[in-house]
Design a protein around this motif. Sequence first.
Motif, PDB file in Angstrom:
ATOM      1  N   CYS A   1       0.747  -1.583  -0.008  1.00 42.90           N
ATOM      2  CA  CYS A   1       0.016  -0.154   0.258  1.00 42.90           C
ATOM      3  C   CYS A   1       0.752   1.248  -0.150  1.00 42.90           C
ATOM      4  O   CYS A   1       1.579   1.409   1.430  1.00 42.90           O
ATOM      5  CB  CYS A   1      -1.183   0.040   1.384  1.00 42.90           C
ATOM      6  SG  CYS A   1      -1.952   1.569   1.314  1.00 42.90           S
TER       7      CYS A   1
ATOM      8  N   ARG B   1       0.044   4.483  -0.501  1.00 41.51           N
ATOM      9  CA  ARG B   1      -0.566   5.280   0.614  1.00 41.51           C
ATOM     10  C   ARG B   1       0.165   5.043   2.482  1.00 41.51           C
ATOM     11  O   ARG B   1       0.625   6.228   2.751  1.00 41.51           O
ATOM     12  CB  ARG B   1      -2.487   5.717   0.564  1.00 41.51           C
ATOM     13  CG  ARG B   1      -2.864   6.247   1.441  1.00 41.51           C
ATOM     14  CD  ARG B   1      -3.698   6.579   1.002  1.00 41.51           C
ATOM     15  NE  ARG B   1      -4.903   8.174   1.958  1.00 41.51           N
ATOM     16  CZ  ARG B   1      -5.062   7.495   3.396  1.00 41.51           C
ATOM     17  NH1 ARG B   1      -4.786   5.912   3.965  1.00 41.51           N
ATOM     18  NH2 ARG B   1      -5.736   8.528   3.480  1.00 41.51           N
ATOM     19  N   ALA B   2       0.090   4.204   2.374  1.00 44.78           N
ATOM     20  CA  ALA B   2       0.476   3.924   4.071  1.00 44.78           C
ATOM     21  C   ALA B   2       1.786   3.721   4.349  1.00 44.78           C
ATOM     22  O   ALA B   2       2.298   4.506   5.553  1.00 44.78           O
ATOM     23  CB  ALA B   2       0.215   1.966   4.214  1.00 44.78           C
TER      24      ALA B   2
ATOM     25  N   TYR C   1      -3.358   2.715  -3.149  1.00 50.01           N
ATOM     26  CA  TYR C   1      -4.033   2.618  -1.798  1.00 50.01           C
ATOM     27  C   TYR C   1      -4.431   0.201  -2.481  1.00 50.01           C
ATOM     28  O   TYR C   1      -5.232   0.434  -2.598  1.00 50.01           O
ATOM     29  CB  TYR C   1      -4.874   2.897  -0.638  1.00 50.01           C
ATOM     30  CG  TYR C   1      -6.221   3.063  -1.259  1.00 50.01           C
ATOM     31  CD1 TYR C   1      -6.877   4.437  -1.782  1.00 50.01           C
ATOM     32  CD2 TYR C   1      -6.907   1.827  -1.449  1.00 50.01           C
ATOM     33  CE1 TYR C   1      -7.854   4.278  -2.360  1.00 50.01           C
ATOM     34  CE2 TYR C   1      -8.424   2.188  -2.277  1.00 50.01           C
ATOM     35  CZ  TYR C   1      -8.751   4.212  -2.596  1.00 50.01           C
ATOM     36  OH  TYR C   1      -9.870   4.174  -3.245  1.00 50.01           O
ATOM     37  N   CYS C   2      -3.912  -0.073  -1.210  1.00 50.70           N
ATOM     38  CA  CYS C   2      -4.581  -1.680  -1.395  1.00 50.70           C
ATOM     39  C   CYS C   2      -6.032  -1.715  -1.476  1.00 50.70           C
ATOM     40  O   CYS C   2      -6.241  -1.661  -0.472  1.00 50.70           O
ATOM     41  CB  CYS C   2      -4.098  -2.928  -0.426  1.00 50.70           C
ATOM     42  SG  CYS C   2      -4.906  -2.294   1.339  1.00 50.70           S
TER      43      CYS C   2
ATOM     44  N   LEU D   1      -3.225  -5.251   6.520  1.00 49.33           N
ATOM     45  CA  LEU D   1      -2.574  -3.927   7.585  1.00 49.33           C
ATOM     46  C   LEU D   1      -3.479  -2.884   7.442  1.00 49.33           C
ATOM     47  O   LEU D   1      -3.288  -1.830   8.166  1.00 49.33           O
ATOM     48  CB  LEU D   1      -2.016  -3.475   5.669  1.00 49.33           C
ATOM     49  CG  LEU D   1      -0.236  -2.321   5.842  1.00 49.33           C
ATOM     50  CD1 LEU D   1       0.484  -3.239   6.742  1.00 49.33           C
ATOM     51  CD2 LEU D   1      -0.488  -2.323   4.528  1.00 49.33           C
ATOM     52  N   CYS D   2      -4.980  -2.695   7.081  1.00 53.76           N
ATOM     53  CA  CYS D   2      -5.563  -1.849   7.332  1.00 53.76           C
ATOM     54  C   CYS D   2      -6.111  -1.191   8.259  1.00 53.76           C
ATOM     55  O   CYS D   2      -5.665  -0.086   9.133  1.00 53.76           O
ATOM     56  CB  CYS D   2      -6.628  -1.512   6.230  1.00 53.76           C
ATOM     57  SG  CYS D   2      -6.056  -2.032   4.046  1.00 53.76           S
TER      58      CYS D   2
ATOM     59  N   CYS E   1      -3.130   0.317  10.367  1.00 54.34           N
ATOM     60  CA  CYS E   1      -2.738   1.335   9.646  1.00 54.34           C
ATOM     61  C   CYS E   1      -2.992   2.852  10.466  1.00 54.34           C
ATOM     62  O   CYS E   1      -3.924   3.091  10.830  1.00 54.34           O
ATOM     63  CB  CYS E   1      -4.018   1.570   8.189  1.00 54.34           C
ATOM     64  SG  CYS E   1      -3.153   2.971   7.764  1.00 54.34           S
TER      65      CYS E   1
ATOM     66  N   VAL F   1      -3.249   5.683   9.123  1.00 52.39           N
ATOM     67  CA  VAL F   1      -4.215   6.642   8.689  1.00 52.39           C
ATOM     68  C   VAL F   1      -5.008   6.194   7.559  1.00 52.39           C
ATOM     69  O   VAL F   1      -5.912   6.763   6.911  1.00 52.39           O
ATOM     70  CB  VAL F   1      -3.726   7.004   7.110  1.00 52.39           C
ATOM     71  CG1 VAL F   1      -2.617   8.457   7.990  1.00 52.39           C
ATOM     72  CG2 VAL F   1      -2.697   6.392   6.917  1.00 52.39           C
ATOM     73  N   ASN F   2      -5.918   5.350   8.692  1.00 50.75           N
ATOM     74  CA  ASN F   2      -7.542   4.541   8.299  1.00 50.75           C
ATOM     75  C   ASN F   2      -8.689   5.078   8.251  1.00 50.75           C
ATOM     76  O   ASN F   2      -9.309   4.890   7.779  1.00 50.75           O
ATOM     77  CB  ASN F   2      -7.251   3.137   8.627  1.00 50.75           C
ATOM     78  CG  ASN F   2      -7.733   2.495  10.027  1.00 50.75           C
ATOM     79  OD1 ASN F   2      -7.847   3.548  10.473  1.00 50.75           O
ATOM     80  ND2 ASN F   2      -7.441   1.361  10.464  1.00 50.75           N
TER      81      ASN F   2
ATOM     82  N   CYS G   1      -8.756   6.905   5.283  1.00 51.70           N
ATOM     83  CA  CYS G   1      -8.466   6.533   4.088  1.00 51.70           C
ATOM     84  C   CYS G   1      -9.340   5.863   2.977  1.00 51.70           C
ATOM     85  O   CYS G   1     -10.403   6.020   3.511  1.00 51.70           O
ATOM     86  CB  CYS G   1      -7.698   4.713   4.525  1.00 51.70           C
ATOM     87  SG  CYS G   1      -7.383   4.165   2.736  1.00 51.70           S
TER      88      CYS G   1
ATOM     89  N   LYS H   1     -10.531   4.318   0.084  1.00 52.67           N
ATOM     90  CA  LYS H   1     -10.884   2.689   0.037  1.00 52.67           C
ATOM     91  C   LYS H   1     -12.068   2.841   1.580  1.00 52.67           C
ATOM     92  O   LYS H   1     -13.298   1.928   0.885  1.00 52.67           O
ATOM     93  CB  LYS H   1     -10.156   1.921   1.345  1.00 52.67           C
ATOM     94  CG  LYS H   1     -10.474   0.444   1.372  1.00 52.67           C
ATOM     95  CD  LYS H   1      -9.231  -0.256   1.363  1.00 52.67           C
ATOM     96  CE  LYS H   1      -9.547  -1.868   2.029  1.00 52.67           C
ATOM     97  NZ  LYS H   1      -8.108  -2.920   2.607  1.00 52.67           N
ATOM     98  N   PHE H   2     -12.486   3.281   2.738  1.00 56.79           N
ATOM     99  CA  PHE H   2     -12.890   3.246   3.718  1.00 56.79           C
ATOM    100  C   PHE H   2     -14.530   4.160   3.156  1.00 56.79           C
ATOM    101  O   PHE H   2     -15.050   5.009   4.025  1.00 56.79           O
ATOM    102  CB  PHE H   2     -12.767   3.521   4.764  1.00 56.79           C
ATOM    103  CG  PHE H   2     -12.165   1.759   4.898  1.00 56.79           C
ATOM    104  CD1 PHE H   2     -12.588   0.875   5.105  1.00 56.79           C
ATOM    105  CD2 PHE H   2     -10.750   1.870   5.020  1.00 56.79           C
ATOM    106  CE1 PHE H   2     -11.420  -0.448   4.835  1.00 56.79           C
ATOM    107  CE2 PHE H   2     -10.103   1.538   5.278  1.00 56.79           C
ATOM    108  CZ  PHE H   2     -10.109  -0.325   5.980  1.00 56.79           C
TER     109      PHE H   2
HETATM  110  S1  SF4 Z   1      -6.014   1.771   5.405  1.00 58.77           S
HETATM  111 FE1  SF4 Z   1      -5.917   2.523   3.772  1.00 58.77          FE
HETATM  112  S2  SF4 Z   1      -4.231   3.694   3.570  1.00 58.77           S
HETATM  113 FE2  SF4 Z   1      -3.957   2.422   4.841  1.00 58.77          FE
HETATM  114  S3  SF4 Z   1      -2.711   0.175   4.727  1.00 58.77           S
HETATM  115 FE3  SF4 Z   1      -5.484   0.395   4.853  1.00 58.77          FE
HETATM  116  S4  SF4 Z   1      -5.920   0.798   2.303  1.00 58.77           S
HETATM  117 FE4  SF4 Z   1      -3.186   1.583   2.518  1.00 58.77          FE
END
Ligand code: SF4
Length: 405
Positions: A49, A51-52, A266-267, A273-274, A277, A279-280, A283, A285-286
């Motif tokens: 990822c 972004r992370a 981002y993944c 990992l999320c 993370c 910075v979730n 993110c 992604k969500f």
């Molecule tokens: S929360 Fe977002 S930035 Fe963090 S690992 Fe997951 S996809 Fe990547």
Amino acid sequence: MPHENLKAQGLLRLLTQGLLAHAEQKTVCELGDRSQYIGMSDIGKGMECMRAAVASKLGLSATPAASAVAGLDPDALARTLSRQIILQRGHWQEHGIEKALTATGVKLLPQLEICIEHSGVPIKAHLDFTLVWGGRRPAVRILELKSNERIPDSLYASYEAQLYGQMGLLYACWGEPCFSVPETEMELVTFPQAVQAMFGVTLPDSPNTVDIEAWVLSISLSEVRPFGPYLADEMMLATCLQTAVAIWRAAEDIRAGNLELNDLYYCRGFHPLCDWCDVNADCPKFRDISIPADSACGLELEELAILKERKTALEGRIAEAEERIKQTYRLIGGQDWISTEDHRFRIATVAGRRTLDRSQVVDTLTSLIGDELKVEAALEQCEKAGRSHERLYVSKINKPLKSAA
Ligand code: SF4
């Protein structure tokens, strides 16, 4: 709050503060200023990822400073403590494993640092343990320790990337003055020079005649499993270096205001990992539909998350109790049922699940038929995919912590 609870809270606060302070000092002493270079763990993260990885290079973190612990409310304190215990137990295990390996008399370099610059990007690798044997068949083993709640069936891609990066750099920089050994005078020397000075062992000038492997030791509280061996691979090293450059450039662009963190790759899908993370919370992604926490649906979702956490804790306790009882049963030489008032217990041996080893089937059939493509095609025709099913994911949001005030 009763007096005893206040005292207990005070103790937990002290412990949390200590863990955070220790983590801050350890990072500075062993890893230096992590914003000034790309490390192997950044590369591993970046491959999964971007972004992370870039966020952590920019110093974006949901972890409070040790000095802020006094202001945390009890919930935030409990979350911080639990996270630190999980993150730091790997260091405690590392200390014990180092003592154990040293006790065998093996020649061991802890935290060997390899430092290079690639396309203008400073890159560092910190190798947990480097074991060295000289003589007529010189050998080097890199060991990377990973602390896991449960030992995984296969290694995460980010761990493998770290290993390939470490192996590749050891091999590529062998005769270059890129190696340093912490707390010694070995600074920016070649690998053979470091080993000669530390152990009086002479290694060849080139790594080509040295038996070099890297391994990951995955350690839970009661098990250890080695994964490997990993060998030097030029392609993998090139991919690691490219990723390092991409992370560095992206961080520079964001600092200069030419790019937003949310523009980065981002993944996708469910990823372990999320949950960890920093910075979730925001993110993309969500990108979600927000529900008020006190609505019926919000309350139910929170309850589900709590129930799942309790289930995980309970499963851990059940596994521990089962292991303890099995050991006692074996020690007392139990062969029959053990009865309590309401239950009976016994250990029985259950036959292992029989499965087909696909690659062995391919090898065997190919040796019979003489055509691997036909074998693969035939196997594919016989394969059945299970029906897709729905799965409900529950993922923790690592929000900035609330203060007690
Ligand atoms: S929360 Fe977002 S930035 Fe963090 S690992 Fe997951 S996809 Fe990547």
